[in-house]
Design a protein around this motif. Structure first.
Motif, PDB file in Angstrom:
ATOM      1  N   ALA A 256       0.816  -1.218   0.000  1.00  0.00           N
ATOM      2  CA  ALA A 256       0.000   0.000   0.000  1.00  0.00           C
ATOM      3  C   ALA A 256       0.847   1.264   0.000  1.00  0.00           C
ATOM      4  CB  ALA A 256      -0.933  -0.004   1.210  1.00  0.00           C
ATOM      5  N   THR A 257       2.132   1.158   0.365  1.00  0.00           N
ATOM      6  CA  THR A 257       2.996   2.342   0.400  1.00  0.00           C
ATOM      7  C   THR A 257       3.526   2.704  -0.986  1.00  0.00           C
ATOM      8  OG1 THR A 257       5.017   1.055   0.819  1.00  0.00           O
ATOM      9  CG2 THR A 257       3.710   1.724   2.740  1.00  0.00           C
ATOM     10  N   LEU A 258       3.407   1.796  -1.939  1.00  0.00           N
ATOM     11  CA  LEU A 258       3.879   2.075  -3.290  1.00  0.00           C
ATOM     12  C   LEU A 258       2.838   2.880  -4.059  1.00  0.00           C
ATOM     13  CD1 LEU A 258       5.261  -1.464  -4.240  1.00  0.00           C
ATOM     14  CD2 LEU A 258       6.619   0.534  -3.599  1.00  0.00           C
ATOM     15  N   PRO A 259       3.263   3.813  -4.915  1.00  0.00           N
ATOM     16  CA  PRO A 259       2.294   4.586  -5.706  1.00  0.00           C
ATOM     17  C   PRO A 259       1.402   3.695  -6.562  1.00  0.00           C
ATOM     18  CG  PRO A 259       4.486   5.561  -5.840  1.00  0.00           C
ATOM     19  CD  PRO A 259       4.647   4.251  -5.142  1.00  0.00           C
ATOM     20  N   GLU A 260       1.974   2.623  -7.121  1.00  0.00           N
ATOM     21  CA  GLU A 260       1.193   1.735  -7.975  1.00  0.00           C
ATOM     22  C   GLU A 260       0.522   0.608  -7.190  1.00  0.00           C
ATOM     23  OE1 GLU A 260       5.557   0.359  -8.480  1.00  0.00           O
ATOM     24  OE2 GLU A 260       4.426   2.130  -7.859  1.00  0.00           O
ATOM     25  N   ARG A 261       0.744   0.550  -5.878  1.00  0.00           N
ATOM     26  CA  ARG A 261       0.122  -0.409  -4.945  1.00  0.00           C
ATOM     27  C   ARG A 261       0.618  -1.845  -5.102  1.00  0.00           C
ATOM     28  NH1 ARG A 261      -4.276   1.358  -1.898  1.00  0.00           N
ATOM     29  NH2 ARG A 261      -4.126   3.636  -1.764  1.00  0.00           N
ATOM     30  N   ALA A 262       1.060  -2.225  -6.264  1.00  0.00           N
ATOM     31  CA  ALA A 262       1.537  -3.591  -6.473  1.00  0.00           C
ATOM     32  C   ALA A 262       2.606  -3.583  -7.556  1.00  0.00           C
ATOM     33  CB  ALA A 262       0.393  -4.516  -6.872  1.00  0.00           C
ATOM     34  N   ARG A 263       3.474  -4.581  -7.501  1.00  0.00           N
ATOM     35  CA  ARG A 263       4.546  -4.664  -8.488  1.00  0.00           C
ATOM     36  C   ARG A 263       5.118  -6.071  -8.496  1.00  0.00           C
ATOM     37  NH1 ARG A 263      10.178  -2.037  -6.966  1.00  0.00           N
ATOM     38  NH2 ARG A 263      10.676  -3.543  -8.588  1.00  0.00           N
TER      39      ARG A 263
END
Length: 347
Positions: A256-263
């Motif tokens: 959730a801390t990533l701008p894209e939410r998943a990677r």
């Protein structure tokens, strides 16, 4: 005259081949402070010639701290195995390392501690594990390593350095390669480091990581290119081939801390856990003859997860390469996650 020269050349080639055949093939295994690593060492100590524990850290002030499990030291002493602990820069943090390298007093503080550690414990010597070296600090790293080598050699101890892989002079085609070149590859003066120290352990692994698409830890063709590049700067008896003993599992990570939410992401896995993931998900593990690696993939909720595993066959292939090139031996990272069948290969 030409005939004499040809005979002399043939004699020199024969002498070099004989010397390489007579030279002991060094088996260096890295060790970390974990029960899995200890249990592996305990079970297979007779197949090890050097144990290299990653237990000491140096900070920007040249202060070294850490300690080795006494069980490891006692076991190595009983079995006649040389101990060469690693000194790693704290967190492989680039700015902190730059401060250390620029501070001659801090460098000398660290050197004095290394000599004292070898004097206080039955160590064979020290291996530098200094990473994230900016290319602008190349000469400073060489200077520090030379200071340490001179001091340790005067005291009767050995010194080596672990060096990040590279296979060519230029950075490469991508921005990712530029990043590696700037802070992870070009900071090492390979010729000077090999000349100054007793040997170099090339970290010929992490060809693919969590930052890259799925792929082998050390594809065989890529590993050969790395070895050939390093042999331009040092004789084979000073080069130890890095062999990975762990696998990698690529999957989709939610954060959730990533701008894209998943990677896309990856995690390291032991051979037992990696092959277990394949089995539980019905994946067929395949052997890639050209790359010398076992791999597989399976569907999980509509997306594919990938496994690239180092096993007995990949170990055997890299061992054959080290012997083909008459290298000093190998430096295997790390005791604990390996395929148990590698020990049968070594026997």
């Amino acid at each position: 005259m030409i005939g004499r020269l040809l005979l002399l050349c043939a004699a020199l080639v024969s002498f070099a081949a004989t010397a390489a055949a007579q030279r002991p093939f060094e088996r260096l295994f890295y060790y970390v402070d974990s029960e899995a690593s200890y249990r592996s060492l305990l079970a297979h100590i007779d197949q090890v010639t050097v144990v290299a524990p990653q237990v000491y850290t140096v900070d920007s002030l040249g202060i070294i701290w850490g300690g080795l499990d006494r069980r490891v030291l006692e076991l190595a002493q009983r079995r006649g195995v040389r101990v060469m602990p690693l000194v790693a820069n704290e967190g492989f943090h680039g700015p902190s390392l730059r401060r250390l390298l620029a501070d001659s007093a801090a460098r000398q503080r660290a050197v004095r501690t290394m000599v004292q550690l070898c004097g206080d414990h039955p160590y064979w010597g020290i291996q530098f594990d200094i990473e994230n070296v900016n290319l602008q600090d190349r000469d400073l790293l060489t200077a520090w390593y030379t200071e340490a080598a001179n001091a340790l050699h005067r005291a009767g101890f050995a010194i080596s350095i672990a060096v990040v892989h590279r296979a060519e002079d230029v950075p490469g085609p991508l921005g990712y390669h530029r990043f590696l070149y700037e802070s992870w590859r070009d900071g090492y003066d390979l010729e000077a480091l090999a000349r100054t120290g007793d040997f170099v352990s090339v970290m010929s692994y992490s060809q693919h990581t969590r930052r890259t698409p799925p792929g082998p830890q050390a594809g065989l063709q890529w590993t050969r290119q790395v070895v050939d590049y390093f042999l331009r700067f040092m004789p084979p008896e000073k080069l130890s081939l890095g062999i990975p003993l762990w696998g990698e599992h690529w999957y989709t990570r939610y954060d959730a801390t990533l701008p894209e939410r998943a990677r896309s992401w990856s995690e390291t896995v032991s051979y037992a856990w990696g092959s277990g993931l394949a089995e539980r998900n019905g994946a067929r593990l395949r052997w890639d003859e050209e790359q010398g690696v076992t791999y597989g993939f399976y569907e999980n909720g509509g997306t594919y997860e990938w496994l690239f595993l180092e096993d007995e066959r990949s170990f055997r292939a890299k061992l054959a390469l080290a012997r083909e090139k008459n290298l000093r031996g190998f430096s295997a990272w790390v005791l604990g996650p390996e395929d148990d069948r590698i020990w049968d290969v070594l026997r």
